[in-house]
Design an enzyme around this catalytic site. Sequence first.
Site, PDB file in Angstrom:
ATOM      1  CE1 TYR A 189      34.377 -26.132 -35.395  1.00  0.00           C
ATOM      2  CE2 TYR A 189      33.897 -24.003 -34.412  1.00  0.00           C
ATOM      3  CZ  TYR A 189      34.801 -24.910 -34.935  1.00  0.00           C
ATOM      4  OH  TYR A 189      36.132 -24.581 -34.990  1.00  0.00           O
TER       5      TYR A 189
ATOM      6  CG  ASP B  97      26.937 -22.876 -37.622  1.00  0.00           C
ATOM      7  OD1 ASP B  97      27.153 -22.715 -38.832  1.00  0.00           O
ATOM      8  OD2 ASP B  97      27.843 -22.955 -36.772  1.00  0.00           O
TER       9      ASP B  97
ATOM     10  CE  LYS C   9      34.877 -23.774 -41.492  1.00  0.00           C
ATOM     11  NZ  LYS C   9      36.175 -24.099 -40.916  1.00  0.00           N
TER      12      LYS C   9
ATOM     13  NE  ARG D 139      37.478  -0.601 -31.886  1.00  0.00           N
ATOM     14  CZ  ARG D 139      36.923   0.405 -31.194  1.00  0.00           C
ATOM     15  NH1 ARG D 139      35.629   0.420 -30.983  1.00  0.00           N
ATOM     16  NH2 ARG D 139      37.676   1.381 -30.697  1.00  0.00           N
TER      17      ARG D 139
HETATM   18  C1  LIG Z   1      29.744 -25.320 -38.377  1.00  0.00           C
HETATM   19  C2  LIG Z   1      30.782 -24.318 -38.001  1.00  0.00           C
HETATM   20  N1  LIG Z   1      30.409 -23.201 -37.380  1.00  0.00           N
HETATM   21  C3  LIG Z   1      31.305 -22.262 -37.022  1.00  0.00           C
HETATM   22  C4  LIG Z   1      32.650 -22.430 -37.281  1.00  0.00           C
HETATM   23  C5  LIG Z   1      33.631 -21.382 -36.848  1.00  0.00           C
HETATM   24  O1  LIG Z   1      34.118 -20.701 -37.958  1.00  0.00           O
HETATM   25  P1  LIG Z   1      35.551 -19.979 -37.991  1.00  0.00           P
HETATM   26  O2  LIG Z   1      36.583 -21.055 -38.007  1.00  0.00           O
HETATM   27  O3  LIG Z   1      35.479 -19.142 -39.214  1.00  0.00           O
HETATM   28  O4  LIG Z   1      35.647 -19.161 -36.736  1.00  0.00           O
HETATM   29  C6  LIG Z   1      33.086 -23.595 -37.920  1.00  0.00           C
HETATM   30  C7  LIG Z   1      34.527 -23.817 -38.193  1.00  0.00           C
HETATM   31  O5  LIG Z   1      34.936 -24.893 -38.577  1.00  0.00           O
HETATM   32  C8  LIG Z   1      32.124 -24.559 -38.284  1.00  0.00           C
HETATM   33  O6  LIG Z   1      32.478 -25.684 -38.896  1.00  0.00           O
END
Ligand SMILES: Cc1ncc(COP(=O)(O)O)c(C=O)c1O
Length: 366
Positions: free
Chosen positions: A101, A166, A191, A49
């Site tokens: 998101y 983001d 992604k 950790r």
């Molecule tokens: C723009 C965006 N930010 C954050 C996330 C969260 O990522 P994770 O699914 O890896 O937790 C996503 C997931 O689809 C996303 O599309």
Amino acid sequence: MTEDGPGTRVVRAGLPEPEQGEPFLPGPVFAAPYHLSGDPYTAPASYLRYGNPTWARYEEAVGGLEDAEAVLFSSGMAAAAAVLFTILQPGSVLAMDAGCYHGVRALTEAHLQSRGVKVRLAAPVGLADAARGADVLWLESPSNPELEVYDIEALASGTDALTVVDNTTAGPLLQRPLELGADYVLTSATKQLSGHADLLLGYVSTRGPERADALRVWRRYAGAIPGPFETWLAHRSLPTLALRLERACDNAMAIARLLAARDDVDGVRYPGLPSDPGHEVARKQMRGYGMVVSFDLGGAERAERFLAAARLVTDATSFGSVHTCAERRARWGGDAVTEGFIRLSAGVEETADLLADVERALNVRH
Ligand SMILES: Cc1ncc(COP(=O)(O)O)c(C=O)c1O
């Protein structure tokens, strides 16, 4: 000596110096405790950790792509939570893009508002006003799933708030928000960074060493740590990132053009289309327009029919994988989208095959 381009840098990013008889990318280190005597804080490794050589290599690789420090987490959401919880206090004001998101908005609603953080959700045109006098500005560009494009430089320079971007839909090769004035960049490596639809991972990049330290302390005690195997798999996929992106962006552009030319498809959004409302800003701040395209098929029934009929477009959530995928986003709730709204993520299949398949699926009438 000129600096190598990003497509070259990804190939060797984070690899150790060559050593006779050693692999290019060492395998994942699986250890919870390490042999340790004496001070655990100065030991090379103590407990998983607190740190792991497999994370360290990947952090060096992805941080290097943005000339920043990267702190790795078990998912994009874990990375988002780390930023929000380390910089917001009771009484802080958070200005947030209302189209970001849905998971991040849900986290804010469920756990930050109840702890005294004031949240100003703002639509695209109101975000600059909402950011005035705020402590933190949170934005996503292009946003998922509606693909709104924000002028990152204008927004970051127009506020004293700490700016968090983001960058998941673009990723570090297509957009570098730290250079546009952002203080933190969040990337879900689930992604295109990992790109094979097989793991969850996320990281935060920042150029402030104390900020990175605070994130590492959060990770250590909140326990949102990535597994060494997922981390290694993501690192294993990194050298092909530029190649995969090149094909996926070309495919997304071709699909967006096909969709925009049809009069039975509405609301096509792709920042690469010259007619897109975000195109001019995207052209200024991005090196490519990404793999995500969104459009409206007029209702749930036609959207579901399209998804069922397509052979090369897998009906699944997420984006950034080598496989072309799409989903009817309203199935999930949480976004201000119509029932027929589709988010499609172009993969790396051959363009002509994809276009033929999308066209055929759109023409299925019942
Ligand atoms: C723009 C965006 N930010 C954050 C996330 C969260 O990522 P994770 O699914 O890896 O937790 C996503 C997931 O689809 C996303 O599309």
